[in-house]
Design an enzyme around this catalytic site. Structure first.
Site, PDB file in Angstrom:
ATOM      1  N   LYS A  91      77.172   1.048  74.022  1.00 35.57           N
ATOM      2  CA  LYS A  91      78.401   1.029  74.669  1.00 35.57           C
ATOM      3  C   LYS A  91      78.714   1.862  75.747  1.00 35.57           C
ATOM      4  CE  LYS A  91      80.216  -0.680  70.278  1.00 35.57           C
ATOM      5  NZ  LYS A  91      80.772  -0.085  68.847  1.00 35.57           N
ATOM      6  N   GLY A 145      82.697  -4.545  56.798  1.00 37.54           N
ATOM      7  CA  GLY A 145      82.314  -5.427  57.943  1.00 37.54           C
ATOM      8  C   GLY A 145      82.268  -4.629  59.406  1.00 37.54           C
TER       9      GLY A 145
HETATM   10  N1  HSE Z   1      79.301  -1.182  64.047  1.00 35.48           N
HETATM   11  C1  HSE Z   1      80.002  -1.229  65.387  1.00 35.48           C
HETATM   12  C2  HSE Z   1      81.224  -0.120  65.329  1.00 35.48           C
HETATM   13  C3  HSE Z   1      80.721  -2.594  65.443  1.00 35.48           C
HETATM   14  O1  HSE Z   1      81.327   0.334  64.011  1.00 35.48           O
HETATM   15  O2  HSE Z   1      81.795   0.314  66.085  1.00 35.48           O
HETATM   16  C4  HSE Z   1      81.598  -2.667  66.552  1.00 35.48           C
HETATM   17  O3  HSE Z   1      80.860  -2.709  67.748  1.00 35.48           O
END
Ligand code: HSE
Length: 418
Positions: A198, A180
């Site tokens: 981000k 997940g």
């Molecule tokens: N797909 C993202 C990661 C989830 O692996 O960092 C968290 O933002």
């Protein structure tokens, strides 16, 4: 202080949505309860009674008792519709949707101001690390120089499994999906897009400049090959996907995402698996380092819970550092030191991009050059899909002394690649 009761309308019941549901059940002290959950897929079996769900977003948006919308869906376009409609209706919003925020940050700031409602999104960046609120509240000054870190959990997990357990890229990616960590479209992770979104959000809260996603160059981990992995191994380095942003003396912001060789003395070297790590460099306190799990249901839900808790005492981002957008504060004028692997046929194209070449290697199957290269030329190399570039350091005179610019001395010869 009297805390507000939160009646939540939740959008999305995937990995993080269900994680939030469970964490809220275990946090009875928080004055927050989920009144309705809106989901898309009518056929999907879910672990809680079906009368908790609706398939119509208006059941939440038009419910006047619901004072907080928590948005945890996958699709950034629908998320923006939901979030902006909720803000217009005067509902506070908590979201983890970094793509949606990065694509619409100026509009979302304007909506918060017009409708006088908060939008919190700590969970969008580095999951369990409280980086945004720290940048917003603690670093409210001009003294923050740079932010550099591992901000994507899936790619860090994949790189760790490849280098420490010799797993294949595909196998490690499947594991990151099963746990997940990965986005539904894992190219967002592996191509460095998630890290870029981000970084945009982090840079806005760090330096007050709202960039556009297409201004931030992003390379991912999908081109890393055997030669650069072997190079890293022989030199005692690790390859990590690094997002970095820093301010130039004229106030402009440089920001990009690229795989980088990390030395054993760097704190990021120890940040493995799904962990994220962020180093802030400031004028007087030197380095500060934040670390924590960067993806997964509970680490992400914990950041959502923290935002919900903050809403109970009316916290909101004040965006004190955000500058007006008539001056886009972006710069791509920066000199890098990089390792570039390429096919022999591209030799002239690649070597012409370098300002200075320090080391070259070539055998029957691959070649590499290490040298100084402008970011703009580095981007051109990336457009050639058969090259793979790994950053070594940023060597701009203006900012260089704030980065680790020690030379990578070629102490050992790279063995022949079979
Ligand atoms: N797909 C993202 C990661 C989830 O692996 O960092 C968290 O933002």
């Amino acid at each position: 202080m009297k805390r507000k009761q939160l009646n939540i309308g939740l959008f999305g019941f995937g990995c993080v949505g269900y994680g939030l549901y469970e964490v809220l059940e275990k946090t009875p002290t928080l004055k927050a309860s989920i009144k309705k959950i809106c989901v898309k897929n009518k056929a999907k079996q879910r672990p809680i009674p079906s009368d908790r769900f609706t398939f119509d977003r208006n059941d939440i948006l038009n419910d006047e008792e619901i004072n907080v919308v928590v948005e945890l869906i996958d699709d950034a376009d629908s998320a923006f519709e939901i979030v902006s409609a909720a803000l217009r209706k005067g509902k506070a919003v908590v979201t983890a949707n970094k793509k949606m925020i990065a694509e619409h940050l100026q509009e979302l700031i304007a909506l918060q101001r017009t409708y006088d409602v908060p939008l919190l999104y700590e969970a969008s960046c580095c999951a369990s690390i409280p980086i945004l609120r720290n940048l917003e509240e603690y670093y409210d000054n001009e003294l923050l120089d740079s932010v550099e870190g591992i901000v994507n959990g899936s790619t860090n997990y994949i790189l760790t499994k490849m280098s420490e357990e010799s797993q294949s890229y595909q196998n490690a990616l499947s594991e990151a999906q099963a746990k997940g960590y990965a986005e539904s479209n894992p190219l967002l992770d592996t191509g460095g897009f998630d890290a870029k979104y981000k970084l945009l959000i982090i840079a806005a809260h760090a330096f007050g400049g709202v960039l556009k996603p297409d201004q931030i160059f992003n390379a991912g981990i999908d081109r890393i090959g055997a030669l650069e992995q072997q190079y890293a191994k022989e030199k005692g380095l690790k390859i990590k996907l690094i997002a970095q942003a820093f301010k130039k003396p004229d106030g402009s912001i440089i920001a990009f995402v690229a795989p980088k060789f990390i030395k054993a003395t760097d704190k990021l070297y120890q940040v493995n698996d799904v962990y994220n790590g962020v180093t802030l460099k400031t004028a007087f306190s030197e380095d500060q380092f934040f670390v924590g799990k960067g993806a997964g249901a509970y680490p992400t839900a914990s950041a959502v819970i923290s935002d919900l808790s903050a809403l109970t005492y009316d916290y909101r981002y004040e965006y004190k550092k955000i500058r007006s957008n008539d001056h886009v504060p972006y710069s791509d004028d920066v000199l890098l030191k990089a390792f570039v692997r390429f096919d022999a046929a591209d030799k002239a194209f690649v070597s012409d991009r370098f300002e200075e070449i320090e080391e070259q290697f070539s055998n029957a199957s691959a070649s590499y050059i290490i040298g100084e290269i402008a970011l703009t030329e580095y981007i051109k190399l990336h457009e050639n899909t058969s090259t793979s570039a790994i950053l070594i350091s940023v060597i701009n005179e203006e900012v260089g002394d704030k980065f680790d610019i020690d030379e990578l001395v070629a102490e050992t010869e790279l063995s022949d690649i079979a």
